[in-house]
Design a protein around this motif. Structure first.
Motif, mmCIF file in Angstrom:
data_model
loop_
_atom_site.group_PDB
_atom_site.id
_atom_site.type_symbol
_atom_site.label_atom_id
_atom_site.label_comp_id
_atom_site.label_asym_id
_atom_site.label_seq_id
_atom_site.Cartn_x
_atom_site.Cartn_y
_atom_site.Cartn_z
ATOM 1 N N SER A 101 3.628 4.666 6.397
ATOM 2 C CA SER A 101 3.319 3.432 5.670
ATOM 3 C C SER A 101 2.083 2.788 6.284
ATOM 4 C CB SER A 101 4.491 2.453 5.760
ATOM 5 O OG SER A 101 5.594 2.956 5.035
ATOM 6 N N THR A 102 1.315 2.073 5.444
ATOM 7 C CA THR A 102 0.107 1.410 5.935
ATOM 8 C C THR A 102 0.160 -0.112 5.762
ATOM 9 O OG1 THR A 102 -0.946 1.764 3.787
ATOM 10 C CG2 THR A 102 -1.338 3.425 5.475
ATOM 11 N N GLN A 103 1.091 -0.568 4.926
ATOM 12 C CA GLN A 103 1.276 -2.012 4.733
ATOM 13 C C GLN A 103 2.779 -2.283 4.646
ATOM 14 O OE1 GLN A 103 -1.035 -2.402 0.955
ATOM 15 N NE2 GLN A 103 -2.475 -3.644 2.137
ATOM 16 N N ALA A 104 3.195 -3.496 5.026
ATOM 17 C CA ALA A 104 4.575 -3.906 4.747
ATOM 18 C C ALA A 104 4.530 -4.471 3.337
ATOM 19 C CB ALA A 104 5.034 -4.953 5.757
ATOM 20 N N ARG A 122 2.358 -7.973 4.808
ATOM 21 C CA ARG A 122 1.131 -7.984 5.622
ATOM 22 C C ARG A 122 0.637 -6.566 5.865
ATOM 23 N NH1 ARG A 122 1.900 -6.302 10.867
ATOM 24 N NH2 ARG A 122 3.905 -6.746 11.844
ATOM 25 N N ASN A 123 -0.603 -6.491 6.339
ATOM 26 C CA ASN A 123 -1.173 -5.202 6.738
ATOM 27 C C ASN A 123 -0.559 -4.749 8.054
ATOM 28 O OD1 ASN A 123 -2.974 -4.757 4.651
ATOM 29 N ND2 ASN A 123 -4.650 -5.843 5.661
ATOM 30 N N LEU A 124 -0.458 -3.437 8.258
ATOM 31 C CA LEU A 124 -0.010 -2.927 9.553
ATOM 32 C C LEU A 124 -1.216 -2.757 10.481
ATOM 33 C CD1 LEU A 124 2.633 -0.197 8.570
ATOM 34 C CD2 LEU A 124 2.902 -2.670 8.781
ATOM 35 N N SER A 125 -0.962 -2.908 11.788
ATOM 36 C CA SER A 125 -2.029 -2.698 12.775
ATOM 37 C C SER A 125 -2.187 -1.188 12.988
ATOM 38 C CB SER A 125 -1.641 -3.367 14.101
ATOM 39 O OG SER A 125 -0.539 -2.657 14.659
ATOM 40 N N GLY A 155 3.117 6.430 2.265
ATOM 41 C CA GLY A 155 4.348 5.644 2.312
ATOM 42 C C GLY A 155 4.106 4.287 1.662
ATOM 43 N N MET A 156 4.649 3.237 2.260
ATOM 44 C CA MET A 156 4.484 1.909 1.670
ATOM 45 C C MET A 156 3.039 1.439 1.832
ATOM 46 S SD MET A 156 7.947 0.386 3.352
ATOM 47 C CE MET A 156 7.761 -1.264 2.743
ATOM 48 N N GLY A 157 2.496 0.869 0.739
ATOM 49 C CA GLY A 157 1.181 0.232 0.846
ATOM 50 C C GLY A 157 0.036 1.042 0.294
ATOM 51 N N GLU A 158 -1.075 0.344 0.057
ATOM 52 C CA GLU A 158 -2.314 0.986 -0.417
ATOM 53 C C GLU A 158 -3.243 1.126 0.798
ATOM 54 O OE1 GLU A 158 -3.885 2.610 -2.775
ATOM 55 O OE2 GLU A 158 -5.689 2.433 -1.566
ATOM 56 N N PRO A 159 -3.426 2.365 1.308
ATOM 57 C CA PRO A 159 -4.168 2.562 2.562
ATOM 58 C C PRO A 159 -5.547 1.915 2.570
ATOM 59 C CG PRO A 159 -3.209 4.627 1.813
ATOM 60 C CD PRO A 159 -2.917 3.624 0.749
ATOM 61 N N PHE A 160 -6.282 1.984 1.449
ATOM 62 C CA PHE A 160 -7.663 1.484 1.474
ATOM 63 C C PHE A 160 -7.745 -0.039 1.362
ATOM 64 C CE2 PHE A 160 -9.376 5.870 -0.003
ATOM 65 C CZ PHE A 160 -9.267 6.345 1.297
ATOM 66 N N LEU A 161 -6.629 -0.705 1.135
ATOM 67 C CA LEU A 161 -6.642 -2.168 1.241
ATOM 68 C C LEU A 161 -6.391 -2.597 2.694
ATOM 69 C CD1 LEU A 161 -4.830 -3.223 -2.062
ATOM 70 C CD2 LEU A 161 -7.238 -3.555 -1.466
#
Ligand code: SAH
Ligand code: SF4
Length: 340
Positions: A101-104, A122-125, A155-161
């Motif tokens: 995942s890249t974002q919650a 939020r974004n993940l670090s 996984g969860m989230g849009e990586p490029f955001l």
């Protein structure tokens, strides 16, 4: 793990630099998950570190294994209590791929996706992304003596955001001194974020790019993938064309099949025609994803209908694969990750 913080701590405590290398090798090469897993460190130092640092920025709360044993879903808690999910998929015997995942949550809000339904938390670090790998690798090593061969950012989230964190996590995964997987074993899936695709082409030309297309008419794609309102199909086509020119790599085209919405015969023709405006068919692998239930209004097509769709594309000269749905019984399949 936050190495910068650790090196400052060791320096401030007058400890030699080789300790940092010992920790780095233990965490990245041997997948140590606790300070007691690093016996080369003297006990007093381990005790001190225990009170100051967590090795992983993600903490496993729950681990679910599918009935067939070919999918393992981790629910991780972050430092602020948010929860994310990560899935290990056994694609071939002893060949595991990790979906991170890249974002919650996710701000894109595709209506068929359980992650999108909740919006972005939020974004993940970078550590929260890379440490999903370290925690899953520790689990696989200790329970099955297997290792992870590839990572997909799907996984969860849009990586490029969350581009900068994703880029740092990719670098840690490719770096031979850290995780050391090599760029060719790393793939990023985007809903079609055009500036992200352009940066990725320049910065990670050897990683794989997957694009969640799902429709080639703007009106339908605006509904299915709302990011299309910001980056319509004409812009996406140009970005993919340039991506292929720069990297000379094939693009993985994800096409979710929703019965009665985007899986008619004429839609195979339009998909083929759209791809040909971007590049020759040899530059694409179309990956059909039959819809996994997420409680929305959609229906999955029958196996027969999936087969017909695949055959029509193949006849048009495209390489087509159909995604096996692993982990549906543990809500670990594509689109089902919700993080509670
Ligand atoms: N945000 C990125 C990566 C995560 S989504 C993206 O959209 O590409 C990963 C994949 O799962 C995407 O291709 C997405 O369209 C697909 N997906 C989402 N919900 C699904 C569902 N209910 N059934 C099957 N696939 C789904
Ligand atoms: Fe976000 Fe991808 Fe889900 Fe769309 S499919 S809501 S972009 S995670």
């Amino acid at each position: 793990m936050d190495f910068k913080k650790l090196s400052v701590f060791l320096e401030n405590n007058g400890l030699p630099a080789f300790r940092l290398k010992q920790v780095r090798d233990a965490v990245y090469k041997n997948f140590a998950a606790s300070w007691d897993d690093i016996p080369v460190l003297p006990v007093p130092l381990r005790e001190k570190l225990k009170s100051e640092f967590r090795i992983h920025a993600v903490e496993p709360l729950e681990t679910l294994v599918s009935k067939k044993g070919d999918a393992i879903k981790f629910c991780f808690e972050l430092k602020d209590g948010l929860k994310i999910e990560t899935v290990l998929l056994k694609l071939l015997p002893e060949k595991w791929s990790l979906c991170v995942s890249t974002q919650a949550g996710c701000p894109v809000r595709c209506p068929f996706c359980a992650t999108g339904r909740k919006g972005l938390k939020r974004n993940l670090s970078p550590d929260e992304i890379a440490d999903q790998f370290l925690a899953a690798a520790h689990y696989l090593k200790t329970t099955r003596k297997h290792h992870i061969g590839s990572v997909i950012f799907m996984g969860m989230g849009e990586p490029f955001l969350n581009y900068d964190s994703v880029a740092e996590a990719l670098r840690a995964m490719a770096d031979p001194d850290l995780i050391g997987l090599g760029q060719r074993h790393l793939s990023v899936s985007t809903a079609g974020h055009v500036p992200g695709i352009r940066r990725f082409a320049k910065e990670f030309p050897q990683c794989n790019l997957a694009i969640s297309l799902h429709a080639v008419e703007d009106e339908l794609r605006n509904d299915l993938v709302p990011l299309n309102r910001n980056y319509p199909l004409s812009q996406l086509a140009k970005a993919l064309k340039d991506y292929i020119l720069i990297t000379k790599r094939r693009v993985f085209v994800e096409y979710l099949l929703l019965e009665g919405v985007n899986n008619s015969r004429s839609q195979t023709g339009r998909l083929n025609a759209w791809l040909r405006t971007v590049a020759a068919p040899k530059y694409f692998v179309v990956n059909l994803i039959p819809y996994n239930r997420t409680g929305g209004p959609y229906k999955a097509p029958t196996r027969e209908r999936v087969k017909i769709f695949a055959e029509l594309l193949e006849k048009a000269g495209l390489e087509v694969t159909t995604r096996k749905s692993l982990g549906e019984d543990i809500a670990g399949a594509c689109g089902q990750l919700a993080g509670k």
